[in-house]
Design an enzyme around this catalytic site. Sequence first.
Site, PDB file in Angstrom:
ATOM      1  N   LYS A  55      -2.597   3.428   9.960  1.00  0.00           N
ATOM      2  CA  LYS A  55      -1.489   4.067   9.241  1.00  0.00           C
ATOM      3  C   LYS A  55      -1.916   4.490   7.834  1.00  0.00           C
ATOM      4  O   LYS A  55      -1.439   5.503   7.314  1.00  0.00           O
ATOM      5  CB  LYS A  55      -0.258   3.153   9.186  1.00  0.00           C
ATOM      6  CG  LYS A  55      -0.388   1.973   8.252  1.00  0.00           C
ATOM      7  CD  LYS A  55       0.939   1.623   7.589  1.00  0.00           C
ATOM      8  CE  LYS A  55       0.841   0.357   6.774  1.00  0.00           C
ATOM      9  NZ  LYS A  55       0.571   0.512   5.364  1.00  0.00           N
ATOM     10  N   CYS A  75      -2.993  -1.783   9.205  1.00  0.00           N
ATOM     11  CA  CYS A  75      -3.407  -1.104   7.966  1.00  0.00           C
ATOM     12  C   CYS A  75      -4.237   0.148   8.190  1.00  0.00           C
ATOM     13  O   CYS A  75      -3.785   1.246   7.890  1.00  0.00           O
ATOM     14  CB  CYS A  75      -4.173  -2.073   7.078  1.00  0.00           C
ATOM     15  SG  CYS A  75      -3.116  -3.382   6.464  1.00  0.00           S
ATOM     16  N   THR A  78       0.856  -1.186   0.000  1.00  0.00           N
ATOM     17  CA  THR A  78       0.000   0.000   0.000  1.00  0.00           C
ATOM     18  C   THR A  78       0.893   1.237   0.000  1.00  0.00           C
ATOM     19  O   THR A  78       1.674   1.435   0.921  1.00  0.00           O
ATOM     20  CB  THR A  78      -0.905  -0.001   1.253  1.00  0.00           C
ATOM     21  OG1 THR A  78      -1.664  -1.201   1.233  1.00  0.00           O
ATOM     22  CG2 THR A  78      -1.841   1.206   1.261  1.00  0.00           C
ATOM     23  N   GLY A  82      -7.884  -0.873  14.759  1.00  0.00           N
ATOM     24  CA  GLY A  82      -6.433  -0.857  14.940  1.00  0.00           C
ATOM     25  C   GLY A  82      -5.823  -1.710  13.849  1.00  0.00           C
ATOM     26  O   GLY A  82      -6.407  -1.859  12.782  1.00  0.00           O
TER      27      GLY A  82
HETATM   28  C1  UDX Z   1      -8.141  -4.035   6.711  1.00  0.00           C
HETATM   29  C2  UDX Z   1      -9.071  -4.070   5.483  1.00  0.00           C
HETATM   30  O1  UDX Z   1     -10.340  -4.628   5.865  1.00  0.00           O
HETATM   31  C3  UDX Z   1      -8.428  -4.893   4.375  1.00  0.00           C
HETATM   32  O2  UDX Z   1      -9.250  -4.879   3.231  1.00  0.00           O
HETATM   33  C4  UDX Z   1      -7.063  -4.296   4.050  1.00  0.00           C
HETATM   34  O3  UDX Z   1      -6.414  -5.061   3.062  1.00  0.00           O
HETATM   35  C5  UDX Z   1      -6.201  -4.223   5.297  1.00  0.00           C
HETATM   36  O4  UDX Z   1      -6.886  -3.510   6.318  1.00  0.00           O
HETATM   37  P1  UDX Z   1      -7.561  -5.746   8.664  1.00  0.00           P
HETATM   38  O5  UDX Z   1      -6.566  -4.755   9.164  1.00  0.00           O
HETATM   39  O6  UDX Z   1      -7.190  -7.175   8.608  1.00  0.00           O
HETATM   40  O7  UDX Z   1      -8.043  -5.361   7.185  1.00  0.00           O
HETATM   41  O8  UDX Z   1      -8.826  -5.617   9.630  1.00  0.00           O
HETATM   42  P2  UDX Z   1     -10.382  -5.355   9.517  1.00  0.00           P
HETATM   43  O9  UDX Z   1     -11.113  -6.608   9.547  1.00  0.00           O
HETATM   44  O10 UDX Z   1     -10.690  -4.384   8.449  1.00  0.00           O
HETATM   45  O11 UDX Z   1     -10.618  -4.638  10.921  1.00  0.00           O
HETATM   46  C6  UDX Z   1      -9.914  -3.444  11.244  1.00  0.00           C
HETATM   47  C7  UDX Z   1     -10.229  -2.990  12.634  1.00  0.00           C
HETATM   48  O12 UDX Z   1     -11.537  -2.452  12.684  1.00  0.00           O
HETATM   49  C8  UDX Z   1     -10.158  -4.045  13.723  1.00  0.00           C
HETATM   50  O13 UDX Z   1      -9.492  -3.493  14.844  1.00  0.00           O
HETATM   51  C9  UDX Z   1     -11.597  -4.316  14.040  1.00  0.00           C
HETATM   52  O14 UDX Z   1     -11.780  -4.742  15.367  1.00  0.00           O
HETATM   53  C10 UDX Z   1     -12.226  -2.948  13.796  1.00  0.00           C
HETATM   54  N1  UDX Z   1     -13.654  -2.992  13.485  1.00  0.00           N
HETATM   55  C11 UDX Z   1     -14.102  -3.663  12.368  1.00  0.00           C
HETATM   56  C12 UDX Z   1     -14.562  -2.313  14.289  1.00  0.00           C
HETATM   57  O15 UDX Z   1     -14.186  -1.678  15.285  1.00  0.00           O
HETATM   58  N2  UDX Z   1     -15.885  -2.341  13.948  1.00  0.00           N
HETATM   59  C13 UDX Z   1     -16.347  -3.000  12.871  1.00  0.00           C
HETATM   60  O16 UDX Z   1     -17.558  -2.974  12.636  1.00  0.00           O
HETATM   61  C14 UDX Z   1     -15.427  -3.687  12.054  1.00  0.00           C
END
Ligand code: UDX
Length: 436
Positions: free
Chosen positions: A265, A262, A121, A259
């Site tokens: 940041k 990805c 990214t 958090g």
């Molecule tokens: C994310 C993107 O979803 C993905 O497409 C990209 O390639 C990388 O970043 P990821 O970091 O694995 O993926 O986590 P994700 O499932 O998106 O969740 C991110 C954060 O959001 C987590 O801390 C999760 O607990 C939080 N979250 C998610 C919430 O607080 N509420 C929600 O409804 C969904």
Amino acid sequence: MRLSVIGCGYLGAVHAAAMASIGHEVVGIDVDARKIDALSKGDAPFFEPGLQEILTDGIRSGRLSFTTDISAAAGAKVHFIGVGTPQQVGAHAADLTYVNAAVDSLLPHLSDGDIVAGKSTVPVGTAAELADRVAASGATLVWNPEFLREGWAVQDTIDPDRLVAGVPAGAEGERAAEVLREVYHPAVAKGTPFIVTDYATAELVKVAANAFLATKISFINAMAEIAEVTGADVTQLADAIGHDARIGRRFLGAGIGFGGGCLPKDIRAFAARAEELGRGESVGFLREVDAINLRRRDRAVQLVIEALGGSVVDKKVAVLGAAFKPHSDDVRDSPALDVAVRLNGLGAKVVVTDPQAIENARRVHPQLNYLTERDEAIRDADAIVLVTEWDEYRRELSPDHASTLTAGRAVVDGRNGLDAAAWRAAGWAYYGMGRP
Ligand code: UDX
């Protein structure tokens, strides 16, 4: 097809193993000898469901290998760049050191007609800057962003919901897109959308997607803040607006926020890049998104203080979860771990438990106490705080069972994952995020 994958972290290791699992011959390359040793033995360097299996199968089949020697990339037709782009120290922009180093080290080993496919990214404009260097070696640069979610990384890599390829204009770009279609043949064959764009669009697709997801989460968390001063229930609100197909219920989970490696940041880097482009105001809202997100951690801490009668000093607090989300051992920018650290700083006797992330958590925060067994962690606790919604805590911990172990009857649900009515019926004081 022969492929190389430069960078064997989260993205690269999964990509290499997944590409071998769909029939390619893949070499994964990284400068970290420890990581390469582990991968070569078939050991997944982090917890990711399904990775161990495809890693072992790939190595056994002879189609997957790992090395620190970049010259092993020679002979591959497509070279994926999957190195990290962390936040710069002391700034919000992305640090491109590893991307530049990966491309530079690869250049001497490229042959005419090779394709270099950037997956990291990056700030919009990066590919255009790298393209000439790659072209001078006879190869073509494409930007092929990755949308995998941790916890579903293997499935997302093999069977993504869309594929995006940013390519140069003209026949060279068309040929490069065709080669990528061959690489991702199983997904393409089943009709997965394959979107061919210019470089800037492909780079932006990735950051726009993450910015949107982060905004969606902060939107519902902002509603939680309003719910807190009005007595409304944000979970019901999310259900009700989520029934509108234009809105959708996914990513409307209010709680302690996002958090991981990805979203945090990426939104900061996007805002920083927009400033450089003279368009800071266009994504100025991302600063609010970030601020709302960070405020929710304070709120969780405040609820624990409230639950314990105004002070946490010397109170035993069991923190359920350290990973930034379930099905992951990743603690990068984890709101869960941050809540634990803050409570500890306020004088609570904090015990953290997590099914997968304790080792990683201990490395960054050795000052905290960790216990692997959930029941041991909650034994004699004055309060329980759920911060990562693992099934072990959300579904499988009954309030009646918890009552047999804890000293107090206060539970703070930082993910709105528990059945509030059931906990209250069992005699617990239940505190949710944005819920009465
Ligand atoms: C994310 C993107 O979803 C993905 O497409 C990209 O390639 C990388 O970043 P990821 O970091 O694995 O993926 O986590 P994700 O499932 O998106 O969740 C991110 C954060 O959001 C987590 O801390 C999760 O607990 C939080 N979250 C998610 C919430 O607080 N509420 C929600 O409804 C969904």
